[in-house]
Design a protein around this motif. Sequence first.
Motif, PDB file in Angstrom:
ATOM      1  N   ARG A 181       0.812  -1.210   0.000  1.00  0.00           N
ATOM      2  CA  ARG A 181       0.000   0.000   0.000  1.00  0.00           C
ATOM      3  C   ARG A 181       0.856   1.275   0.000  1.00  0.00           C
ATOM      4  O   ARG A 181       0.389   2.340  -0.406  1.00  0.00           O
ATOM      5  CB  ARG A 181      -0.933  -0.004   1.219  1.00  0.00           C
ATOM      6  CG  ARG A 181      -2.020  -1.069   1.148  1.00  0.00           C
ATOM      7  CD  ARG A 181      -2.747  -1.231   2.475  1.00  0.00           C
ATOM      8  NE  ARG A 181      -3.586  -0.078   2.773  1.00  0.00           N
ATOM      9  CZ  ARG A 181      -4.830   0.067   2.342  1.00  0.00           C
ATOM     10  NH1 ARG A 181      -5.386  -0.868   1.576  1.00  0.00           N
ATOM     11  NH2 ARG A 181      -5.540   1.132   2.660  1.00  0.00           N
ATOM     12  N   ALA A 182       2.106   1.138   0.433  1.00  0.00           N
ATOM     13  CA  ALA A 182       3.010   2.290   0.459  1.00  0.00           C
ATOM     14  C   ALA A 182       3.664   2.560  -0.890  1.00  0.00           C
ATOM     15  O   ALA A 182       4.311   3.590  -1.076  1.00  0.00           O
ATOM     16  CB  ALA A 182       4.091   2.079   1.520  1.00  0.00           C
ATOM     17  N   THR A 183       3.476   1.638  -1.857  1.00  0.00           N
ATOM     18  CA  THR A 183       4.087   1.800  -3.173  1.00  0.00           C
ATOM     19  C   THR A 183       3.165   2.617  -4.078  1.00  0.00           C
ATOM     20  O   THR A 183       1.965   2.764  -3.809  1.00  0.00           O
ATOM     21  CB  THR A 183       4.365   0.447  -3.834  1.00  0.00           C
ATOM     22  OG1 THR A 183       3.120  -0.227  -4.091  1.00  0.00           O
ATOM     23  CG2 THR A 183       5.231  -0.423  -2.931  1.00  0.00           C
ATOM     24  N   GLU A 184       3.708   3.099  -5.172  1.00  0.00           N
ATOM     25  CA  GLU A 184       2.933   3.921  -6.104  1.00  0.00           C
ATOM     26  C   GLU A 184       1.803   3.146  -6.751  1.00  0.00           C
ATOM     27  O   GLU A 184       0.692   3.654  -6.925  1.00  0.00           O
ATOM     28  CB  GLU A 184       3.865   4.498  -7.174  1.00  0.00           C
ATOM     29  CG  GLU A 184       3.165   5.396  -8.185  1.00  0.00           C
ATOM     30  CD  GLU A 184       4.121   5.949  -9.229  1.00  0.00           C
ATOM     31  OE1 GLU A 184       3.642   6.626 -10.160  1.00  0.00           O
ATOM     32  OE2 GLU A 184       5.346   5.700  -9.110  1.00  0.00           O
ATOM     33  N   ASN A 185       2.077   1.899  -7.110  1.00  0.00           N
ATOM     34  CA  ASN A 185       1.073   1.113  -7.829  1.00  0.00           C
ATOM     35  C   ASN A 185       0.085   0.390  -6.911  1.00  0.00           C
ATOM     36  O   ASN A 185      -0.911  -0.156  -7.380  1.00  0.00           O
ATOM     37  CB  ASN A 185       1.768   0.081  -8.726  1.00  0.00           C
ATOM     38  CG  ASN A 185       2.543   0.731  -9.844  1.00  0.00           C
ATOM     39  OD1 ASN A 185       2.177   1.795 -10.331  1.00  0.00           O
ATOM     40  ND2 ASN A 185       3.640   0.102 -10.250  1.00  0.00           N
ATOM     41  N   ARG A 186       0.387   0.352  -5.650  1.00  0.00           N
ATOM     42  CA  ARG A 186      -0.455  -0.316  -4.667  1.00  0.00           C
ATOM     43  C   ARG A 186      -0.855  -1.714  -5.138  1.00  0.00           C
ATOM     44  O   ARG A 186      -0.005  -2.556  -5.322  1.00  0.00           O
ATOM     45  CB  ARG A 186      -1.674   0.539  -4.317  1.00  0.00           C
ATOM     46  CG  ARG A 186      -1.308   1.864  -3.640  1.00  0.00           C
ATOM     47  CD  ARG A 186      -2.513   2.707  -3.271  1.00  0.00           C
ATOM     48  NE  ARG A 186      -3.077   2.316  -1.998  1.00  0.00           N
ATOM     49  CZ  ARG A 186      -4.264   1.727  -1.852  1.00  0.00           C
ATOM     50  NH1 ARG A 186      -5.025   1.441  -2.911  1.00  0.00           N
ATOM     51  NH2 ARG A 186      -4.712   1.420  -0.644  1.00  0.00           N
ATOM     52  N   TYR A 187      -2.143  -1.944  -5.352  1.00  0.00           N
ATOM     53  CA  TYR A 187      -2.617  -3.293  -5.637  1.00  0.00           C
ATOM     54  C   TYR A 187      -2.759  -3.604  -7.133  1.00  0.00           C
ATOM     55  O   TYR A 187      -3.396  -4.606  -7.492  1.00  0.00           O
ATOM     56  CB  TYR A 187      -3.970  -3.510  -4.960  1.00  0.00           C
ATOM     57  CG  TYR A 187      -3.933  -3.513  -3.450  1.00  0.00           C
ATOM     58  CD1 TYR A 187      -3.069  -4.354  -2.750  1.00  0.00           C
ATOM     59  CD2 TYR A 187      -4.782  -2.694  -2.708  1.00  0.00           C
ATOM     60  CE1 TYR A 187      -3.057  -4.377  -1.367  1.00  0.00           C
ATOM     61  CE2 TYR A 187      -4.784  -2.712  -1.322  1.00  0.00           C
ATOM     62  CZ  TYR A 187      -3.915  -3.557  -0.652  1.00  0.00           C
ATOM     63  OH  TYR A 187      -3.910  -3.592   0.730  1.00  0.00           O
ATOM     64  N   ASP A 188      -2.182  -2.811  -8.005  1.00  0.00           N
ATOM     65  CA  ASP A 188      -2.311  -3.069  -9.436  1.00  0.00           C
ATOM     66  C   ASP A 188      -1.853  -4.483  -9.775  1.00  0.00           C
ATOM     67  O   ASP A 188      -0.730  -4.897  -9.444  1.00  0.00           O
ATOM     68  CB  ASP A 188      -1.486  -2.062 -10.242  1.00  0.00           C
ATOM     69  CG  ASP A 188      -2.126  -0.689 -10.283  1.00  0.00           C
ATOM     70  OD1 ASP A 188      -3.240  -0.542  -9.748  1.00  0.00           O
ATOM     71  OD2 ASP A 188      -1.493   0.237 -10.846  1.00  0.00           O
TER      72      ASP A 188
END
Length: 250
Positions: A181-188
Amino acid sequence: MNIAVIFAGGSGVRMGAGIPKQFLEINGKPIIVHTLELFENHNEIDKIYIVMLEDYIPYMNKLVKKFALSKVCGIVKGGETGQDSIYNGLKKAQSENPDDSIVLIHDGVRPWVSYDTICNNIEGVKKNGNAITCTPCFETILMSTTGKTVETVPYRKDTYAAQAPQSFYLGEIIADHDKVRATENRYDNLVDSCTLIKSIGKEAHMVEGNRGNIKVTTPEDVYMYRALIQYRENEQAFGIGSTPDILKQK
C-alpha cells in the motif's frame, strides 16, 4: 487463534443475476451461507469475519441470525478493490485478536472447500509461515500476451491452479499489505494474497486442495455446485456408490 476472513464483496456482474452472486439461493440457502457454514462447523476455526458491500451488511446480519452463525464476530464494509476489502477485514480482525493468530482468507463464493483443506492450511502456516491452496492443472496452460497467438506452453506437470483459502499469520500478512500500500502502484495486478506476497519477494508455500473447490462466478458454476450438492445428498441417503475424484476430500 484461527480466524477466517471471508471476502464477499463481488457485485455479480458476470453472473447476470441482478444481485451479488454470493446471495443467490441454492437449496434454500444463499451461497455465502453455504460457505460460512463450512467454517462455522469446523472444529479448528474460532472466529469468522466477513467483508462485503456496505449496502448488503444489514441483510448479512439477518442471515447470520437466521442460520445461527455464532462464530461470526464482525461484518466489515469493502474497499475500492478486492485487496482493499480484504485489508479492511484483516484490520478488523487485528483490532480484536493477537498478531500471531492464523488467518484463512477465503472467497465467499467457494462453498465446497473440504474440511481437510482447512486443516491443511492451518498446519501449513504453522510449518512454513503461509499456505496457498492449490490443485494440479489437468488441462494444458497456454501463455499469450495478445490473446491471439500462443507464446509459451509450460509443462503441465509444473502448473497448478491457486484457490482459497490462502492463509497466513495475521500480523505478517497485514505488514505485507502495508508494504504494498506504500508503493505507487499499490494493488495493481495483484489478484490475490499469493500474488501480493510474491510481489514483495516472499516465498509462498503450497498445500493441496480438493478438486470440487470451485468459485461460483458464472451460471455454469451454479449448475455444477447444485450437482455436487445433489450427488452428496444422494450418496448420504442411499449409502451406495463410489465417490468420484472431484468429490474426494484430500
